[in-house]
Design a protein around this motif. Structure first.
Motif, PDB file in Angstrom:
ATOM      1  N   HIS A   1      50.545 -40.242   1.737  1.00  0.00           N
ATOM      2  CA  HIS A   1      49.707 -41.445   1.776  1.00  0.00           C
ATOM      3  C   HIS A   1      48.242 -41.128   1.513  1.00  0.00           C
ATOM      4  O   HIS A   1      47.420 -42.052   1.470  1.00  0.00           O
ATOM      5  CB  HIS A   1      49.835 -42.100   3.149  1.00  0.00           C
ATOM      6  CG  HIS A   1      49.563 -41.161   4.289  1.00  0.00           C
ATOM      7  ND1 HIS A   1      50.369 -40.086   4.569  1.00  0.00           N
ATOM      8  CD2 HIS A   1      48.566 -41.125   5.216  1.00  0.00           C
ATOM      9  CE1 HIS A   1      49.894 -39.425   5.612  1.00  0.00           C
ATOM     10  NE2 HIS A   1      48.792 -40.036   6.013  1.00  0.00           N
ATOM     11  N   VAL A   2      47.904 -39.865   1.327  1.00  0.00           N
ATOM     12  CA  VAL A   2      46.515 -39.446   1.119  1.00  0.00           C
ATOM     13  C   VAL A   2      46.290 -39.140  -0.359  1.00  0.00           C
ATOM     14  O   VAL A   2      47.006 -38.310  -0.943  1.00  0.00           O
ATOM     15  CB  VAL A   2      46.182 -38.210   1.972  1.00  0.00           C
ATOM     16  CG1 VAL A   2      44.812 -37.657   1.602  1.00  0.00           C
ATOM     17  CG2 VAL A   2      46.224 -38.565   3.453  1.00  0.00           C
ATOM     18  N   GLN A   3      45.317 -39.794  -0.949  1.00  0.00           N
ATOM     19  CA  GLN A   3      45.001 -39.539  -2.354  1.00  0.00           C
ATOM     20  C   GLN A   3      44.485 -38.115  -2.531  1.00  0.00           C
ATOM     21  O   GLN A   3      43.628 -37.657  -1.764  1.00  0.00           O
ATOM     22  CB  GLN A   3      43.949 -40.525  -2.848  1.00  0.00           C
ATOM     23  CG  GLN A   3      43.606 -40.373  -4.323  1.00  0.00           C
ATOM     24  CD  GLN A   3      42.569 -41.380  -4.782  1.00  0.00           C
ATOM     25  OE1 GLN A   3      41.882 -41.992  -3.964  1.00  0.00           O
ATOM     26  NE2 GLN A   3      42.440 -41.560  -6.087  1.00  0.00           N
ATOM     27  N   PRO A   4      44.999 -37.382  -3.512  1.00  0.00           N
ATOM     28  CA  PRO A   4      44.485 -36.033  -3.746  1.00  0.00           C
ATOM     29  C   PRO A   4      42.980 -36.052  -3.979  1.00  0.00           C
ATOM     30  O   PRO A   4      42.443 -36.969  -4.600  1.00  0.00           O
ATOM     31  CB  PRO A   4      45.238 -35.586  -5.011  1.00  0.00           C
ATOM     32  CG  PRO A   4      46.476 -36.426  -5.034  1.00  0.00           C
ATOM     33  CD  PRO A   4      46.079 -37.751  -4.443  1.00  0.00           C
ATOM     34  N   GLY A   5      42.327 -35.023  -3.459  1.00  0.00           N
ATOM     35  CA  GLY A   5      40.882 -34.911  -3.626  1.00  0.00           C
ATOM     36  C   GLY A   5      40.531 -33.880  -4.670  1.00  0.00           C
ATOM     37  O   GLY A   5      41.406 -33.381  -5.394  1.00  0.00           O
ATOM     38  N   PRO A   6      39.262 -33.523  -4.765  1.00  0.00           N
ATOM     39  CA  PRO A   6      38.839 -32.555  -5.772  1.00  0.00           C
ATOM     40  C   PRO A   6      39.416 -31.163  -5.563  1.00  0.00           C
ATOM     41  O   PRO A   6      39.564 -30.397  -6.512  1.00  0.00           O
ATOM     42  CB  PRO A   6      37.313 -32.555  -5.629  1.00  0.00           C
ATOM     43  CG  PRO A   6      37.049 -33.084  -4.255  1.00  0.00           C
ATOM     44  CD  PRO A   6      38.133 -34.057  -3.984  1.00  0.00           C
ATOM     45  N   ALA A   7      39.744 -30.809  -4.327  1.00  0.00           N
ATOM     46  CA  ALA A   7      40.360 -29.516  -4.018  1.00  0.00           C
ATOM     47  C   ALA A   7      41.244 -29.708  -2.782  1.00  0.00           C
ATOM     48  O   ALA A   7      40.917 -30.489  -1.888  1.00  0.00           O
ATOM     49  CB  ALA A   7      39.297 -28.454  -3.768  1.00  0.00           C
ATOM     50  N   PRO A   8      42.385 -28.998  -2.716  1.00  0.00           N
ATOM     51  CA  PRO A   8      43.352 -29.242  -1.635  1.00  0.00           C
ATOM     52  C   PRO A   8      42.832 -28.956  -0.230  1.00  0.00           C
ATOM     53  O   PRO A   8      43.048 -29.759   0.686  1.00  0.00           O
ATOM     54  CB  PRO A   8      44.526 -28.328  -1.997  1.00  0.00           C
ATOM     55  CG  PRO A   8      44.405 -28.095  -3.459  1.00  0.00           C
ATOM     56  CD  PRO A   8      42.932 -28.073  -3.731  1.00  0.00           C
ATOM     57  N   TRP A   9      42.185 -27.803  -0.011  1.00  0.00           N
ATOM     58  CA  TRP A   9      41.802 -27.427   1.351  1.00  0.00           C
ATOM     59  C   TRP A   9      40.767 -28.385   1.934  1.00  0.00           C
ATOM     60  O   TRP A   9      40.958 -28.886   3.054  1.00  0.00           O
ATOM     61  CB  TRP A   9      41.320 -25.988   1.385  1.00  0.00           C
ATOM     62  CG  TRP A   9      40.907 -25.464   2.732  1.00  0.00           C
ATOM     63  CD1 TRP A   9      39.725 -24.877   3.053  1.00  0.00           C
ATOM     64  CD2 TRP A   9      41.678 -25.457   3.944  1.00  0.00           C
ATOM     65  NE1 TRP A   9      39.703 -24.505   4.385  1.00  0.00           N
ATOM     66  CE2 TRP A   9      40.893 -24.843   4.955  1.00  0.00           C
ATOM     67  CE3 TRP A   9      42.955 -25.911   4.278  1.00  0.00           C
ATOM     68  CZ2 TRP A   9      41.343 -24.677   6.259  1.00  0.00           C
ATOM     69  CZ3 TRP A   9      43.410 -25.743   5.586  1.00  0.00           C
ATOM     70  CH2 TRP A   9      42.614 -25.138   6.562  1.00  0.00           C
ATOM     71  N   PRO A  10      39.674 -28.715   1.248  1.00  0.00           N
ATOM     72  CA  PRO A  10      38.752 -29.710   1.806  1.00  0.00           C
ATOM     73  C   PRO A  10      39.412 -31.067   2.025  1.00  0.00           C
ATOM     74  O   PRO A  10      39.081 -31.772   2.987  1.00  0.00           O
ATOM     75  CB  PRO A  10      37.636 -29.796   0.744  1.00  0.00           C
ATOM     76  CG  PRO A  10      37.701 -28.506   0.016  1.00  0.00           C
ATOM     77  CD  PRO A  10      39.154 -28.131  -0.002  1.00  0.00           C
TER      78      PRO A  10
END
Length: 364
Positions: free
Chosen positions: A157-166
């Motif tokens: 349910h979470v949109q991917p961000g610019p990098a996985p860990w952050p």
């Protein structure tokens, strides 16, 4: 997601914390959590052994009723040994659990499969190692693929961000992400599974959907000829919804897995989330070798009953080709009725329904 990822997470935890075994872990809070670094480290071990027990013991109603304790006088080196040992036991449980086996976990659907348990174990190790490292002032960042795997398996349910860990830190209230509001409450989500007499409708996760879209098997063993093109197309639509941040996992795509042999025979799912009036479209396909045996009707009826029992769904509709008599019989046997002339006219005019399609409806 499996034993290799658990091993990688635990090894990374031990590597970073080993440099601080000479410090007092009881005197320092673990990052933003209220526990000390010592309590948080022990919590990692508790989670790993609890997950191992539930999976190995096939727990169905609750956690296996036991706890672990540390011997008096156990130092930080001993505590790290406990984390490594419980991690090894958890890895063994994951690797020896057959596909399709599910065991108790309370959220959100009261069960998880071996991959879901592996993902939860990895998440616990990564996030709490971060907490401890933050409290002790240590540098820590897991591998990008490991963080991405946790997001795709537990945070659909979470949109991917610019990098996985952050993104994972933000999604669990441990960091900030540009353009997104801070997270104050969060839960991960295992996949939804619905059972019928002969089938298990298994919710497909984003990683599996992407694999299907790219021509893979999505982690399922298919009967000859599968998966069918419609399942791959649906997986592609689901992948796009996940990437756009509008995917709701309970309204995704399901693989239809036969109980008798654990092989997938088709796909079924929703064409998005319910609209403001509670209407949502449903579609399906079967591998040719599975047709004519009632699988589609059985699965469609089960998925329709589940959906219409929800407060946010008032009506399901399916569009079927005018010359596809077998599919029309499937929806009819699953409780759908042909839409009225006016309803079909509205669907054609206002919702761009192809004029070659017939509309079938099932209401709550």
């Amino acid at each position: 997601m499996g034993g290799d990822q658990v091993d990688e997470a635990v090894a990374g935890c031990a590597a970073v914390l080993r440099d601080a075994v000479g410090r007092d872990w009881t005197a320092v809070n673990a990052g933003r959590v209220e526990w000390s670094c010592h309590t948080t480290a022990f919590h990692i071990a508790e989670d790993l052994i609890a997950y191992a027990a539930n999976l190995a013991g096939r727990a169905q109603e609750d956690y296996v009723p036991f706890e672990i304790t540390l011997d008096d006088g156990t130092d930080n080196s001993g505590l790290l040994h406990v984390i490594q040992s419980t991690g090894a036991l958890f890895t063994a449980a994951v690797r020896t659990t057959p596909p399709g086996v599910r065991a108790f976990h309370p959220y959100p659907f009261r069960s998880a499969d071996r991959e879901g348990f592996a993902a939860m174990g990895v998440a616990e190790v990564l996030l709490h190692t971060h907490d401890i490292a933050e409290g002790l002032g240590l540098d820590y960042e897991p591998g990008e693929e490991l963080a991405q795997a946790v997001l795709e398996w537990l945070f659909p349910h979470v949109q991917p961000g610019p990098a996985p860990w952050p993104t994972l830190l933000w999604a669990t209230g441990r960091g900030e992400l540009p353009g997104r509001a801070p997270v104050t409450e969060w839960r991960w989500r295992n996949n939804l599974v619905l059972s019928t007499e002969r089938l298990v409708l298994t919710g497909i996760r984003p990683a599996a959907a992407r694999d299907l879209r790219l021509g893979g098997d999505g982690g399922f063993e298919w009967i000859e000829g599968g998966p069918y093109d419609g399942t791959r197309q649906a997986a592609g639509f689901m992948t796009k919804a996940y990437e756009a941040g509008v995917h709701r996992p309970e309204f995704g795509v399901f693989a239809l897995v036969r109980r008798e042999d654990g092989r997938a025979v088709g796909g079924m799912g929703f064409h998005g989330v319910p609209d403001e009036d509670g209407r949502v479209e449903i579609g399906y396909d079967l591998v040719e070798g599975a047709r004519g045996q009632g699988y589609a009707t059985e699965a469609l009826n089960a998925l329709a009953q589940w959906a219409l029992a929800r407060d946010d769904v008032s009506m399901l509709f399916a569009s079927v080709e005018a010359d596809n008599a077998p599919s029309q019989r499937v929806v009819a046997r699953a409780g759908f009725t042909r839409a009225t002339v006016e309803e079909e006219r509205t669907a054609h005019a206002e919702h761009d329904l192809d004029t070659a399609l017939r509309l079938y409806i099932r209401r709550a």
